[in-house]
Design an enzyme around this catalytic site. Structure first.
Site, PDB file in Angstrom:
ATOM      1  N   GLY A   8      20.459  45.919  44.953  1.00 43.85           N
ATOM      2  CA  GLY A   8      18.980  45.910  44.890  1.00 43.85           C
ATOM      3  C   GLY A   8      18.500  46.701  43.680  1.00 43.85           C
ATOM      4  O   GLY A   8      17.416  47.292  43.692  1.00 43.85           O
ATOM      5  N   ARG A  12      11.916  48.199  43.165  1.00 45.81           N
ATOM      6  CA  ARG A  12      11.131  49.426  42.959  1.00 45.81           C
ATOM      7  C   ARG A  12      11.974  50.675  43.243  1.00 45.81           C
ATOM      8  O   ARG A  12      11.987  51.621  42.457  1.00 45.81           O
ATOM      9  CB  ARG A  12       9.891  49.427  43.873  1.00 45.81           C
ATOM     10  CG  ARG A  12       8.710  48.654  43.340  1.00 45.81           C
ATOM     11  CD  ARG A  12       7.601  48.593  44.386  1.00 45.81           C
ATOM     12  NE  ARG A  12       7.983  47.701  45.462  1.00 45.81           N
ATOM     13  CZ  ARG A  12       7.707  46.390  45.497  1.00 45.81           C
ATOM     14  NH1 ARG A  12       6.977  45.862  44.547  1.00 45.81           N
ATOM     15  NH2 ARG A  12       8.119  45.641  46.494  1.00 45.81           N
ATOM     16  N   VAL A  13      12.684  50.681  44.370  1.00 43.85           N
ATOM     17  CA  VAL A  13      13.498  51.859  44.703  1.00 43.85           C
ATOM     18  C   VAL A  13      14.800  51.842  43.890  1.00 43.85           C
ATOM     19  O   VAL A  13      15.235  52.881  43.388  1.00 43.85           O
ATOM     20  CB  VAL A  13      13.807  51.913  46.220  1.00 43.85           C
ATOM     21  CG1 VAL A  13      14.588  53.182  46.551  1.00 43.85           C
ATOM     22  CG2 VAL A  13      12.525  51.864  47.044  1.00 43.85           C
ATOM     23  N   GLY A  88      19.294  51.144  53.237  1.00 48.30           N
ATOM     24  CA  GLY A  88      17.889  51.556  53.337  1.00 48.30           C
ATOM     25  C   GLY A  88      16.952  50.382  53.533  1.00 48.30           C
ATOM     26  O   GLY A  88      15.748  50.567  53.718  1.00 48.30           O
ATOM     27  N   HIS A 144       0.967  50.930  53.415  1.00 43.61           N
ATOM     28  CA  HIS A 144       1.892  50.731  52.299  1.00 43.61           C
ATOM     29  C   HIS A 144       1.227  49.904  51.197  1.00 43.61           C
ATOM     30  O   HIS A 144       0.217  49.242  51.433  1.00 43.61           O
ATOM     31  CB  HIS A 144       3.168  50.014  52.751  1.00 43.61           C
ATOM     32  CG  HIS A 144       4.159  50.935  53.409  1.00 43.61           C
ATOM     33  ND1 HIS A 144       4.139  51.198  54.758  1.00 43.61           N
ATOM     34  CD2 HIS A 144       5.193  51.645  52.902  1.00 43.61           C
ATOM     35  CE1 HIS A 144       5.118  52.041  55.054  1.00 43.61           C
ATOM     36  NE2 HIS A 144       5.770  52.336  53.951  1.00 43.61           N
ATOM     37  N   LYS A 148       4.617  45.171  49.750  1.00 40.96           N
ATOM     38  CA  LYS A 148       5.589  45.308  50.852  1.00 40.96           C
ATOM     39  C   LYS A 148       5.626  44.024  51.676  1.00 40.96           C
ATOM     40  O   LYS A 148       4.597  43.460  52.018  1.00 40.96           O
ATOM     41  CB  LYS A 148       5.229  46.509  51.736  1.00 40.96           C
ATOM     42  CG  LYS A 148       6.270  46.745  52.824  1.00 40.96           C
ATOM     43  CD  LYS A 148       6.173  48.131  53.425  1.00 40.96           C
ATOM     44  CE  LYS A 148       7.178  48.326  54.550  1.00 40.96           C
ATOM     45  NZ  LYS A 148       8.570  48.245  54.099  1.00 40.96           N
TER      46      LYS A 148
HETATM   47  P1  NAD Z   1      11.724  45.259  45.865  1.00 42.07           P
HETATM   48  O1  NAD Z   1      11.180  43.956  46.327  1.00 42.07           O
HETATM   49  O2  NAD Z   1      11.082  45.938  44.694  1.00 42.07           O
HETATM   50  O3  NAD Z   1      13.284  45.118  45.514  1.00 42.07           O
HETATM   51  C1  NAD Z   1      14.149  44.266  46.248  1.00 42.07           C
HETATM   52  C2  NAD Z   1      15.491  44.184  45.529  1.00 42.07           C
HETATM   53  O4  NAD Z   1      16.341  43.291  46.268  1.00 42.07           O
HETATM   54  C3  NAD Z   1      15.403  43.614  44.105  1.00 42.07           C
HETATM   55  O5  NAD Z   1      16.315  44.307  43.279  1.00 42.07           O
HETATM   56  C4  NAD Z   1      15.858  42.173  44.276  1.00 42.07           C
HETATM   57  O6  NAD Z   1      16.473  41.645  43.098  1.00 42.07           O
HETATM   58  C5  NAD Z   1      16.919  42.349  45.371  1.00 42.07           C
HETATM   59  N1  NAD Z   1      17.168  41.095  46.082  1.00 42.07           N
HETATM   60  C6  NAD Z   1      16.264  40.284  46.679  1.00 42.07           C
HETATM   61  N2  NAD Z   1      16.883  39.199  47.224  1.00 42.07           N
HETATM   62  C7  NAD Z   1      18.199  39.349  46.953  1.00 42.07           C
HETATM   63  C8  NAD Z   1      19.362  38.581  47.239  1.00 42.07           C
HETATM   64  N3  NAD Z   1      19.285  37.449  47.945  1.00 42.07           N
HETATM   65  N4  NAD Z   1      20.579  39.058  46.837  1.00 42.07           N
HETATM   66  C9  NAD Z   1      20.659  40.218  46.152  1.00 42.07           C
HETATM   67  N5  NAD Z   1      19.593  40.991  45.832  1.00 42.07           N
HETATM   68  C10 NAD Z   1      18.385  40.549  46.236  1.00 42.07           C
HETATM   69  O7  NAD Z   1      11.703  46.208  47.148  1.00 42.07           O
HETATM   70  P2  NAD Z   1      11.673  47.809  47.229  1.00 42.07           P
HETATM   71  O8  NAD Z   1      10.267  48.287  47.326  1.00 42.07           O
HETATM   72  O9  NAD Z   1      12.584  48.395  46.205  1.00 42.07           O
HETATM   73  O10 NAD Z   1      12.314  48.014  48.690  1.00 42.07           O
HETATM   74  C11 NAD Z   1      13.594  47.495  48.989  1.00 42.07           C
HETATM   75  C12 NAD Z   1      13.855  47.668  50.471  1.00 42.07           C
HETATM   76  O11 NAD Z   1      13.971  49.050  50.775  1.00 42.07           O
HETATM   77  C13 NAD Z   1      12.757  47.100  51.383  1.00 42.07           C
HETATM   78  O12 NAD Z   1      13.355  46.595  52.561  1.00 42.07           O
HETATM   79  C14 NAD Z   1      11.943  48.342  51.708  1.00 42.07           C
HETATM   80  O13 NAD Z   1      11.221  48.224  52.904  1.00 42.07           O
HETATM   81  C15 NAD Z   1      13.041  49.349  51.820  1.00 42.07           C
HETATM   82  N6  NAD Z   1      12.666  50.741  51.654  1.00 42.07           N
HETATM   83  C16 NAD Z   1      13.373  51.622  52.385  1.00 42.07           C
HETATM   84  C17 NAD Z   1      13.124  52.964  52.244  1.00 42.07           C
HETATM   85  C18 NAD Z   1      13.962  53.941  53.027  1.00 42.07           C
HETATM   86  O14 NAD Z   1      13.792  55.160  52.857  1.00 42.07           O
HETATM   87  N7  NAD Z   1      14.884  53.453  53.844  1.00 42.07           N
HETATM   88  C19 NAD Z   1      12.131  53.413  51.375  1.00 42.07           C
HETATM   89  C20 NAD Z   1      11.437  52.481  50.615  1.00 42.07           C
HETATM   90  C21 NAD Z   1      11.707  51.130  50.756  1.00 42.07           C
END
Ligand code: NAD
Length: 256
Positions: A8, A12-13, A88, A144, A148
């Site tokens: 991922g 964003r993260v 996460g 959020h 999201k």
């Molecule tokens: P985002 O949409 O910015 O990033 C998603 C990432 O997943 C991207 O890099 C994308 O290329 C990748 N991706 C999507 N489909 C894919 C696939 N089929 N195969 C491989 N990679 C794929 O999202 P974000 O804001 O970075 O958040 C990511 C996740 O983390 C979400 O589920 C969010 O809710 C969660 N999150 C968790 C925490 C925590 O503390 N646990 C905190 C913030 C966000």
């Protein structure tokens, strides 16, 4: 040096995670999984690949912040090539959660819907308040950013589970996630979890305990996504030498 695989990475993260890994001693980014191309430059020593098997083989542990379908493919491959995983990603469905449990019989997995210390403590406080304030109505509101995808947030769902557990209730029987129309009065045991979306809010969760004449609200606000990326790095350093099993962020933080 712990070699970390980032799943991922262009999210964003994920982007912040790569910067934080570079700035943290004792860890390094060894592999990055991409579907197509990476949209930013990275040290040439890092393996950038869309071959899941190679991605897993090149690291000691994976940190995943992706999407549920992507996390599912990661878990399926990890069952064939076991590797410690810090997950996460939120919004996992029942099948994906079961896959995660099955995988944790083969490798250590830390699954946290929120990697922050503050939210880990908030869950403990919510359990305690729910148990102590039996007559109070519990309502949860989360806010959020507009991008999201899942709702309510994984964090809010975990908080609702803590609240239900404090009263010995099954959250699946008492959770309400919307009110509209002539729905009648609030039921005594129901626990509402409402989601607001807008702007660039990193994450805000409020768990309210409401009674006639008084109420308490416990709130947590994340002001930076680095809270999550740094929390995930701390979790990876803790998880790396653990036995196979499913671990929580409270285990890692050793919160009583
Ligand atoms: P985002 O949409 O910015 O990033 C998603 C990432 O997943 C991207 O890099 C994308 O290329 C990748 N991706 C999507 N489909 C894919 C696939 N089929 N195969 C491989 N990679 C794929 O999202 P974000 O804001 O970075 O958040 C990511 C996740 O983390 C979400 O589920 C969010 O809710 C969660 N999150 C968790 C925490 C925590 O503390 N646990 C905190 C913030 C966000």
């Amino acid at each position: 040096m712990i070699k970390i695989g980032v799943f991922g990475a262009s999210g964003r993260v994920g982007k912040l995670l790569i910067d934080d890994l570079k700035a943290t001693s004792g860890v390094s980014v060894s592999s990055v999984y991409v579907r197509n191309n990476l949209d930013f430059s990275i040290d040439p020593s890092v393996l950038v690949t869309s071959a899941m098997h190679s991605f897993l083989n090149a690291c000691d542990i994976v940190i995943d912040f992706s999407l549920p379908e992507a996390c599912e493919t990661l878990l399926e491959e990890a069952i064939r090539t076991p590797k410690p995983l810090v997950i996460g990603t939120t919004g996992l469905n029942t099948h994906q959660l079961n896959l995660l449990k099955d995988a944790s019989e083969l490798m250590p997995i830390l699954y946290a819907t929120n990697m922050s210390l503050g939210v880990a403590l908030l869950n403990k406080l919510v359990y305690q308040a729910s148990s102590a304030l039996k007559d109070f109505d519990i309502e949860i509101v989360e806010m959020h950013h507009k991008h999201k995808k899942d709702a309510p947030s994984g964090t809010a769902l975990t908080l609702s589970e803590s609240a239900a557990a404090g009263r010995g209730l099954d959250i699946n029987k008492v959770r309400v996630s919307g009110r509209d129309g002539n729905i009648g009065e609030r039921k005594k045991d129901e626990i509402a979890v409402m989601a607001l979306r807008g702007g660039d809010i990193v994450g805000r969760h409020t768990v309210g305990f409401y009674n006639d004449g008084e109420f308490i609200e416990l709130s947590h606000t994340a002001t930076s996504r680095n809270t999550f990326s740094k929390g995930a790095i701390r979790a990876a350093s803790w998880l790396i030498n653990k036995e196979a099993g499913l671990y929580s962020i409270s285990d890692c933080l050793e919160l009583e």
